[in-house]
Design an enzyme around this catalytic site. Structure first.
Site, PDB file in Angstrom:
ATOM      1  N   ALA A 291       0.830  -1.019   0.043  1.00 60.40           N
ATOM      2  CA  ALA A 291      -0.059   0.285   0.128  1.00 60.40           C
ATOM      3  C   ALA A 291       0.589   0.926  -0.436  1.00 60.40           C
ATOM      4  O   ALA A 291       0.446   2.620  -0.413  1.00 60.40           O
ATOM      5  CB  ALA A 291      -1.149   0.023   0.848  1.00 60.40           C
TER       6      ALA A 291
ATOM      7  N   ASN B   1       2.433   2.867  -4.063  1.00 58.90           N
ATOM      8  CA  ASN B   1       1.987   3.559  -3.670  1.00 58.90           C
ATOM      9  C   ASN B   1       1.480   4.482  -3.050  1.00 58.90           C
ATOM     10  O   ASN B   1       1.118   4.904  -1.883  1.00 58.90           O
ATOM     11  CB  ASN B   1       0.611   3.176  -5.105  1.00 58.90           C
TER      12      ASN B   1
ATOM     13  N   CYS C 161       3.729   0.293 -13.725  1.00 51.63           N
ATOM     14  CA  CYS C 161       4.063  -0.892 -13.381  1.00 51.63           C
ATOM     15  C   CYS C 161       5.606  -1.364 -12.365  1.00 51.63           C
ATOM     16  O   CYS C 161       6.452  -1.471 -11.288  1.00 51.63           O
ATOM     17  CB  CYS C 161       3.180  -1.772 -13.135  1.00 51.63           C
TER      18      CYS C 161
ATOM     19  N   ASP D 167      -8.001  -8.069 -14.759  1.00 51.63           N
ATOM     20  CA  ASP D 167     -10.084  -8.367 -14.331  1.00 51.63           C
ATOM     21  C   ASP D 167     -10.150  -7.610 -13.092  1.00 51.63           C
ATOM     22  O   ASP D 167     -10.100  -7.685 -12.086  1.00 51.63           O
ATOM     23  CB  ASP D 167      -9.977 -10.067 -13.981  1.00 51.63           C
TER      24      ASP D 167
ATOM     25  N   ASN E  24     -14.058 -11.985 -12.460  1.00 46.64           N
ATOM     26  CA  ASN E  24     -15.108 -13.170 -13.298  1.00 46.64           C
ATOM     27  C   ASN E  24     -14.097 -14.296 -14.364  1.00 46.64           C
ATOM     28  O   ASN E  24     -14.309 -14.975 -15.067  1.00 46.64           O
ATOM     29  CB  ASN E  24     -16.174 -12.883 -14.451  1.00 46.64           C
TER      30      ASN E  24
ATOM     31  N   ASP F  73     -11.903  -4.298 -18.268  1.00 49.76           N
ATOM     32  CA  ASP F  73     -11.023  -4.803 -18.547  1.00 49.76           C
ATOM     33  C   ASP F  73      -9.506  -4.869 -19.358  1.00 49.76           C
ATOM     34  O   ASP F  73     -10.600  -3.710 -20.456  1.00 49.76           O
ATOM     35  CB  ASP F  73     -11.642  -6.701 -18.605  1.00 49.76           C
TER      36      ASP F  73
ATOM     37  N   HIS G 110       3.158  -6.302 -17.441  1.00 48.39           N
ATOM     38  CA  HIS G 110       2.917  -6.209 -16.342  1.00 48.39           C
ATOM     39  C   HIS G 110       3.881  -6.252 -14.885  1.00 48.39           C
ATOM     40  O   HIS G 110       3.909  -7.883 -14.809  1.00 48.39           O
ATOM     41  CB  HIS G 110       1.386  -6.249 -15.529  1.00 48.39           C
TER      42      HIS G 110
ATOM     43  N   ASP H 230       2.071  -6.573  -5.292  1.00 46.21           N
ATOM     44  CA  ASP H 230       1.911  -6.345  -6.465  1.00 46.21           C
ATOM     45  C   ASP H 230       1.751  -4.095  -5.549  1.00 46.21           C
ATOM     46  O   ASP H 230       0.217  -4.212  -5.504  1.00 46.21           O
ATOM     47  CB  ASP H 230       1.134  -5.996  -7.056  1.00 46.21           C
TER      48      ASP H 230
ATOM     49  N   THR I 265      -8.418 -19.346 -24.676  1.00 47.02           N
ATOM     50  CA  THR I 265      -7.851 -19.276 -23.891  1.00 47.02           C
ATOM     51  C   THR I 265      -6.188 -19.943 -22.672  1.00 47.02           C
ATOM     52  O   THR I 265      -6.155 -20.313 -22.036  1.00 47.02           O
ATOM     53  CB  THR I 265      -8.322 -20.942 -23.439  1.00 47.02           C
TER      54      THR I 265
ATOM     55  N   GLU J 192      -4.166 -27.584 -17.073  1.00 49.51           N
ATOM     56  CA  GLU J 192      -4.133 -26.045 -16.972  1.00 49.51           C
ATOM     57  C   GLU J 192      -6.003 -25.654 -16.939  1.00 49.51           C
ATOM     58  O   GLU J 192      -6.387 -24.428 -16.135  1.00 49.51           O
ATOM     59  CB  GLU J 192      -3.632 -25.638 -18.185  1.00 49.51           C
TER      60      GLU J 192
END
Length: 694
Positions: free
Chosen positions: A232, A235, A283, A312, A316, A335, A341, A366, A427, A460
Site C-alpha cells: 500500500a 503507491n 508498474c 480483471d 470473473n 478489463d 505488468h 503488487d 484460452t 490447466e
C-alpha cells in the site's frame, strides 16, 4: 561503535559494529548504526565500574521498540545475566543473553552474546541495562528479518538465493511484449546511505501505524503483514506513499517513469521531502522500489514481469476486448490486457493459509494501484502455489493474480449500430513468458510454470474450471476459423520504418474474397490506445491451399510523434468474408520498438576511492536535429544518487562522444547506468558492469 558513561555503574559499551554486521550480513549497509538480524546472536562488551557478581547484583537488559513497548505484544523483552528475570506470563518475543568466555567479571568487563527472538518485530530498538539499582540506555540498534535463520519465517535454504534476493543491489527488470522482451538494468541500492531510516519511515507513516501504533509495531514480526503494508505504501493513493503513478502523457511537475534507473533516487527524494510522493511511476517503478525496501528489511524478494497480463476488474476470470469495424481497439471495457505488468514476489511462510506449509514460499505482492484490497490500493501477499492450483478462495487477492496469468479472453466486434458480435475466444493468450532475473547471472528465468500448468493441457483447464467454481461464472469458448499470423520483415527499431507482413491461410477448398482492414495504433503498455497511426483497407483473394501474404509498412514519419510517450504499437487486422459478412476474424500483433544503439564504456580496472572515467557514444539516426539532450548517470557504490549532464543539440548523422569521471565508494560487482533523453527519443538506456577492487 563505542559509548562511554560518566558517574555511573556503567562505564561504557562497545558494539563491535564491524564484526556484528559482517556476521549478520548487514555489512553492506552504509552508516554506523548497528543493524542485526533476529534469531541470531550479536555481541557487545559492557564495561562496569565495579566487579560483576551475578548472584549478588544481577544484570537485567531490556530491549524495547515503538512508543508503547509491551511484553505481551512482543515489542519489549526483559532478559539478563543470570536469566532469572521476572517476565510477564504472556511475553511474546523473548530475547536471551549469555556471558562470553572472554569476559572478565572480576574487572567488570562483560562480553555479552545477545540473541533477539526469531519472531521479534523488526525495527529500531533501545537496549537498556539495569545493575545495582541503576538503569541506563546502553545502545540503539535495528533488528531485521533473517533469511539465514531456520526459525525465521523468511528462512531461505540456499546461500546463492540469499545473495541474489537479499544482498544483490543490482537487478534486471523485463519489459516489452511477448515477442519483444527486453531487460532493463535496475539499481535497487538497498544498502545506500539512510536506507534503514527510509524504510522504517515508510512503516511509521503508514495508515496502519497512524491508526494504532502499538498494534502496528507488534505486527511487524510478521512478513505477511509487513509486505501488505509496503504494497500500500509504495503507491501514494490514500496515504503518504512513495510513488505517484501516471499512465498518460503529461508528466508536468515530475519526471516520466522511463527516466528512472533505480530505487534509491526515488526513496531518498521521498524521504528528504517529508514524505511527498515522487512523480512519476508505472508498474516497473513501483515494483523496483518495493523490491529495494523488502530486501533491506530482510524479506527475500525478486521482481516478476508477466507478459500479456490481464487486469480483471469484475473477478470473473474473463477479459473482454472490443474492436470497431475499422479494426481499432476501443476503451470500452474496464478489463484490459497489458503488454507486460511487473510485480514482486516475497519469500515467506504462510501459516495463516495452511499448517502443512503447502502455501509457503513465493508470494505475489503488487504495489501498482490497480484494484483495492480491503478498501486499500494494494495486492497480496498471494501465494504462488495457491495461484497455480486455482485456490481463488484464499487471501490475499488470489483471484486477481490468477486472472493476470490465466484469464480467458473474449474479443468482440462493435458494429456501427452498437450491436456486438463475438469474434473469438482465446484460452491461452494471457500470461506469457512470466520472467525474472536468474540467480547469480543476468539470464532471463521463465517462471510461467510456477503460476499455471502448461497451456493446452487437461490439468490447466481443470484448474481453470476449479478456480471458476470458487468464484462463479465462466466464459464460453469458440476457436477461430481463419489462420492469421504476423511475421517480421526486419527488427523494429525506433527511427526506422517498421516492416511486417500479414499471412492468411485457410483449409477451405474454395477461393475466398476477403476485406482486410489493417490498423496501426500507438499503445500504452497497459493496453490503452495512445493514438491512431494509420489505417488501410484492401480486398484480397485467398486461394485454396496457399498462403496470402500482405505487406505492412509503418513509416517513421507516421509513428514518430506517438512513440515519444509509447514504445509499442498494436497492429490489428480485421478480416471479413465478403460472401459471408457474418464471418469476421481478428488478429493483432504488439510491436515494441527497440531503441537506437547507445554505448557506455569504463576505463581500466576499478579501485576503491580512485577516480575512473566513462565514455558514452550515440549517433543521431534520424533526419532531424535532436534538442533538449540530457545524460543521466547513476550506479550504487559508484555515484551517490544521480548526476545529470545537459548536452548540446545533435544534428543528423552526427554523434555525441561524452566523457565523465566518478570515484567508486564501494567495492565489489557494480553497474554503471546511463539514461539519454532528447526531443525525439525518450530515455534510451545502457549499462556497464565492472568490478571495483578494494
Amino acid at each position: 561503535m563505542t559509548a562511554e558513561f560518566t558517574q555511573s555503574v556503567f562505564k561504557g559499551v562497545e558494539l563491535h559494529g564491524a564484526t556484528n554486521k559482517r556476521e549478520h550480513n548487514t555489512h553492506e549497509i552504509s552508516g554506523d548504526l548497528l543493524v542485526v538480524r533476529r534469531g541470531q546472536p550479536f555481541q557487545l562488551t559492557l564495561t562496569l565500574t565495579k566487579p560483576f557478581s551475578p548472584d549478588l547484583h544481577p544484570l537485567t537488559i531490556t530491549a524495547a521498540t515503538g512508543e508503547y513497548p509491551s511484553e505481551a505484544m512482543g515489542t519489549m523483552s526483559r532478559f539478563g545475566i543470570p536469566d532469572k528475570v521476572q517476565r510477564s506470563p504472556s511475553a511474546k518475543a523473548v530475547w536471551k543473553a549469555e556471558l562470553v568466555r572472554s569476559s572478565s567479571p572480576q574487572t567488570g568487563i562483560l562480553t555479552l552474546s545477545i540473541t533477539p527472538s526469531a519472531d521479534s518485530p523488526i525495527g529500531e530498538y533501545k537496549l537498556s541495562g539495569k545493575h545495582r539499582g541503576e538503569e541506563k540506555v546502553l545502545a540503539s540498534l535495528v533488528v531485521l528479518f533473517n533469511p539465514w535463520c531456520p526459525d525465521d519465517s523468511v528462512f531461505l535454504s540456499f546461500e546463492e538465493q540469499k545473495q541474489e534476493y537479499v544482498m544483490n543491489e543490482q537487478g534486471i527488470i523485463y519489459s516489452g511484449s511477448t515477442n519483444y522482451i527486453s531487460g532493463m538494468n535496475w539499481n535497487y541500492g538497498q544498502f545506500e546511505e539512510d536506507m534503514v531510516k527510509i524504510c522504517l519511515k515508510i512503516l511509521d507513516v503508514s495508515n496502519e501505524h497512524l491508526r494504532d501504533p502499538a498494534v502496528d509495531v507488534s505486527a511487524r514480526s510478521d512478513p505477511i503483514y509487513v509486505g501488505r503494508v509496503l504494497s500500500a505504501m509504495v503507491n501514494n493513493i490514500g496515504d503518504r506513499g512513495i510513488v505517484h503513478g501516471c499512465w498518460g502523457s503529461n508528466y508536468e511537475g515530475g519526471l516520466p517513469p522511463t527516466h528512472w534507473t533505480g530505487s534509491y533516487a526515488i526513496l531518498k527524494r521521498w524521504f528528504d521531502s517529508n514524505c511527498q510522493s515522487v512523480k512519476y511511476g508505472q508498474c516497473w517503478v513501483f515494483a523496483g522500489v518495493m523490491c529495494s525496501v523488502m530486501r533491506l528489511l530482510g524479506i527475500p524478494c525478486r521482481v516478476i514481469s508477466n507478459f500479456q497480463s490481464a487486469h480483471d476488474t469484475n473477478a470473473n476470470l474473463t477479459i473482454d476486448s472490443y474492436y470497431t469495424e475499422e479494426g481499432l481497439a476501443e476503451v470500452e471495457s474496464s478489463d484490459s490486457i497489458w503488454n507486460f505488468h511487473v510485480w514482486v514476489e516475497g519469500w515467506m511462510k504462510r501459516p495463516d493459509l495452511a499448517g502443512d506449509g503447502k502455501y509457503d514460499g513465493w508470494q505475489v505482492l503488487d504495489p501498482t494501484p490497480q484494484e483495492s484490497s480491503d478498501g486499500v490500493y494494494r495486492c497480496g501477499p498471494a501465494s504462488v502455489s495457491a495461484v497455480l492450483n486455482g485456490d481463488t478462495h484464499l487471501k490475499y487477492d488470489v483471484p486477481f493474480v490468477f486472472a493476470e496469468v490465466n484469464a480467458d479472453r473474449i474479443t468482440w466486434l462493435v458494429k456501427t449500430d452498437g450491436s456486438k458480435v463475438k469474434v473469438f475466444s482465446n484460452t491461452s493468450s494471457v500470461g506469457q513468458n512470466t520472467s525474472t532475473k536468474s540467480v547469480g547471472s543476468n539470464k532471463r528465468l521463465d517462471v510461467t510454470d510456477t503460476y499455471k500448468y502448461r497451456e493446452g493441457t487437461e490439468k490447466e483447464r481443470a484448474v481453470f474450471k476449479y478456480a471458476l467454481e470458487r468464484i462463479e461464472n465462466g466464459p464460453p469458448t469458440a476457436p477461430p476459423q481463419l489462420l492469421m499470423r504476423f511475421e517480421e520483415v526486419s527488427k523494429p527499431v525506433n527511427g526506422e520504418d517498421v516492416k511486417l507482413k500479414l499471412v492468411l491461410s485457410s483449409d477451405s477448398g474454395e477461393p475466398r474474397l476477403l476485406s482486410v482492414n489493417i490498423s496501426v495504433q500507438a499503445m500504452r503498455y497497459n493496453g490503452s490506445p495512445a493514438g491512431n497511426i494509420q489505417n488501410e483497407v484492401t480486398e484480397q483473394k485467398l486461394q485454396p491451399g496457399k498462403d496470402l501474404s500482405i505487406p505492412i509498412v509503418v513509416p517513421f514519419s507516421a509513428y514518430h510523434k506517438y512513440m515519444m510517450q509509447s514504445k509499442s504499437m498494436n497492429i490489428s487486422a480485421l478480416v471479413t468474408d465478403k460472401e459471408n459478412p457474418d464471418n469476421v476474424y481478428l488478429a493483432e500483433n504488439c510491436v515494441v520498438l527497440k531503441d537506437p544503439p547507445i554505448s557506455v564504456t569504463v576505463s581500466g580496472p576499478g579501485r576503491l576511492h580512485n577516480e575512473m572515467s566513462a565514455e558514452v557514444i550515440f549517433m543521431n539516426p534520424v533526419n532531424e536535429t535532436l534538442k533538449d539532450c540530457t545524460l543521466t548517470v547513476s550506479g550504487s557504490g559508484l555515484l551517490v544518487g544521480e548526476t545529470t549532464y545537459t548536452l548540446p543539440n545533435l544534428t543528423p548523422s552526427h554523434r555525441f562522444h561524452i566523457k565523465f569521471f566518478f570515484v567508486p565508494y564501494k567495492s565489489g560487482q557494480r553497474t554503471l547506468m546511463i539514461d539519454f533523453d532528447c526531443s525525439s527519443f525518450r530515455d534510451i538506456k545502457d549499462s556497464f558492469a565492472l568490478t571495483v577492487r578494494p
